[in-house]
Design an enzyme around this catalytic site. Sequence first.
Site, PDB file in Angstrom:
ATOM      1  N   ASN A 102     -46.208 -27.023   1.471  1.00 39.57           N
ATOM      2  CA  ASN A 102     -45.214 -25.941   1.533  1.00 39.57           C
ATOM      3  C   ASN A 102     -44.967 -25.441   0.117  1.00 39.57           C
ATOM      4  O   ASN A 102     -44.297 -26.104  -0.668  1.00 39.57           O
ATOM      5  CB  ASN A 102     -43.915 -26.481   2.158  1.00 39.57           C
ATOM      6  CG  ASN A 102     -42.797 -25.443   2.156  1.00 39.57           C
ATOM      7  OD1 ASN A 102     -43.023 -24.266   1.850  1.00 39.57           O
ATOM      8  ND2 ASN A 102     -41.586 -25.876   2.491  1.00 39.57           N
TER       9      ASN A 102
ATOM     10  N   LYS B 160     -43.208 -23.023  -0.832  1.00 41.38           N
ATOM     11  CA  LYS B 160     -41.877 -22.415  -0.998  1.00 41.38           C
ATOM     12  C   LYS B 160     -42.057 -21.053  -1.718  1.00 41.38           C
ATOM     13  O   LYS B 160     -43.045 -20.385  -1.476  1.00 41.38           O
ATOM     14  CB  LYS B 160     -40.935 -23.377  -1.708  1.00 41.38           C
ATOM     15  CG  LYS B 160     -40.914 -24.744  -0.994  1.00 41.38           C
ATOM     16  CD  LYS B 160     -39.817 -25.656  -1.433  1.00 41.38           C
ATOM     17  CE  LYS B 160     -39.907 -26.950  -0.628  1.00 41.38           C
ATOM     18  NZ  LYS B 160     -38.844 -27.898  -0.917  1.00 41.38           N
TER      19      LYS B 160
ATOM     20  N   HIS C 219     -36.597 -25.249   8.191  1.00 43.43           N
ATOM     21  CA  HIS C 219     -36.592 -26.012   6.933  1.00 43.43           C
ATOM     22  C   HIS C 219     -35.159 -26.150   6.442  1.00 43.43           C
ATOM     23  O   HIS C 219     -34.350 -25.226   6.602  1.00 43.43           O
ATOM     24  CB  HIS C 219     -37.458 -25.310   5.887  1.00 43.43           C
ATOM     25  CG  HIS C 219     -37.723 -26.185   4.703  1.00 43.43           C
ATOM     26  ND1 HIS C 219     -36.805 -26.349   3.694  1.00 43.43           N
ATOM     27  CD2 HIS C 219     -38.780 -26.980   4.392  1.00 43.43           C
ATOM     28  CE1 HIS C 219     -37.300 -27.209   2.802  1.00 43.43           C
ATOM     29  NE2 HIS C 219     -38.495 -27.597   3.205  1.00 43.43           N
TER      30      HIS C 219
ATOM     31  N   GLU D 186     -33.922 -25.805   3.643  1.00 46.14           N
ATOM     32  CA  GLU D 186     -33.495 -24.740   2.722  1.00 46.14           C
ATOM     33  C   GLU D 186     -33.065 -23.494   3.488  1.00 46.14           C
ATOM     34  O   GLU D 186     -32.208 -22.745   3.030  1.00 46.14           O
ATOM     35  CB  GLU D 186     -34.624 -24.453   1.715  1.00 46.14           C
ATOM     36  CG  GLU D 186     -34.710 -25.576   0.684  1.00 46.14           C
ATOM     37  CD  GLU D 186     -36.097 -25.849   0.127  1.00 46.14           C
ATOM     38  OE1 GLU D 186     -36.987 -24.993   0.250  1.00 46.14           O
ATOM     39  OE2 GLU D 186     -36.287 -26.954  -0.432  1.00 46.14           O
TER      40      GLU D 186
ATOM     41  N   GLU E 219     -37.723 -34.502   7.207  1.00 41.04           N
ATOM     42  CA  GLU E 219     -37.502 -34.304   5.781  1.00 41.04           C
ATOM     43  C   GLU E 219     -36.040 -34.610   5.440  1.00 41.04           C
ATOM     44  O   GLU E 219     -35.184 -33.718   5.576  1.00 41.04           O
ATOM     45  CB  GLU E 219     -37.799 -32.854   5.390  1.00 41.04           C
ATOM     46  CG  GLU E 219     -39.219 -32.419   5.647  1.00 41.04           C
ATOM     47  CD  GLU E 219     -39.635 -31.294   4.704  1.00 41.04           C
ATOM     48  OE1 GLU E 219     -40.620 -31.485   3.990  1.00 41.04           O
ATOM     49  OE2 GLU E 219     -38.956 -30.260   4.651  1.00 41.04           O
TER      50      GLU E 219
ATOM     51  N   GLY F 256     -37.251 -32.778  -3.326  1.00 41.99           N
ATOM     52  CA  GLY F 256     -37.196 -32.362  -4.730  1.00 41.99           C
ATOM     53  C   GLY F 256     -36.400 -33.303  -5.625  1.00 41.99           C
ATOM     54  O   GLY F 256     -36.114 -32.962  -6.772  1.00 41.99           O
TER      55      GLY F 256
ATOM     56  N   SER G 237     -40.351 -35.569  -1.667  1.00 43.74           N
ATOM     57  CA  SER G 237     -40.864 -36.259  -2.850  1.00 43.74           C
ATOM     58  C   SER G 237     -42.141 -37.057  -2.581  1.00 43.74           C
ATOM     59  O   SER G 237     -42.321 -38.144  -3.137  1.00 43.74           O
ATOM     60  CB  SER G 237     -39.772 -37.151  -3.467  1.00 43.74           C
ATOM     61  OG  SER G 237     -38.673 -36.355  -3.894  1.00 43.74           O
TER      62      SER G 237
END
Length: 261
Positions: free
Chosen positions: A11, A13, A103, A105, A173, A179, A219
């Site tokens: 991904n 992003k 996702h 985000e 996730e 991250g 990660s």
Amino acid sequence: MAERIPFIAGNWKMNLDHLQAIAFVQKLAWTLKDARHDYGVTEVAVFPPFTDLRSVQTLISGDKIELGFGAQDVSAHPNGAYTGEISAEFLKALDVQYVIVGHSERRQYHHEGDEHIAEKVANAIKNGLVPVICVGETAEDLELYGPSAVPVQQLHGALALAGGATNIVVAYEPVWAIGSGQAATPEQAEQVAEQLRYVLGEVLGGEVADATRILYGGSVKSSNIAGFLRQPNVDGALVGGASLDIAEFASIAQFRKHVGT
Ligand code: 13P
């Protein structure tokens, strides 16, 4: 039991424009070719931004590259007056196979809730795209409810309009691992993946649950991928930051070669 082909998904992003994407995919394909990567043994796909998709499609089909590709989101609506949205039909017309839905985000920064996500999932399936349904708990959720309650609830929500679906991917996730450099342990990922597979069985039936790939994301690096793939219910990874480094991503895709695997 169904054989689940491991799936390594990158991904990107909001990184790499279409020119950078062309150079990147070309180099990634060469790197995997040099490593004699067998795409039948481990599937690999990239998820570039929308504006890159046409370039990536042209390159992949022109050079007969076996990499798959997907989009990072899709509209819940078929088409019409939805400024800025991208329709599943448009994606399908670009040979897009996969689409990430839900996702964290998007849930966090764009306030996407379970109902909206369920509509996106249903719309993707209706148009022949494979949704990669993302679920995961925040650090606060983890403290309040434990590891699997929120992901389980989110998966139920995402599948609310997807009865009869046979081809989906689920990505666990944990938000706290995205991250942060602090990945979940393989055992933590397995614990949640097992619960998610149970939900798949309840909603879509045992056969589909058995055949559905459940990825871990958060990660992931070449140094920790093998531990995740050793778990019985973890079938691959959704990779963020490390998918932007060609050598690192290729090495993740080659997880079987890592020492100790
Ligand atoms: P990182 O691999 O950068 O933690 O991101 C994970 C992710 O969000 C993939 O969708």
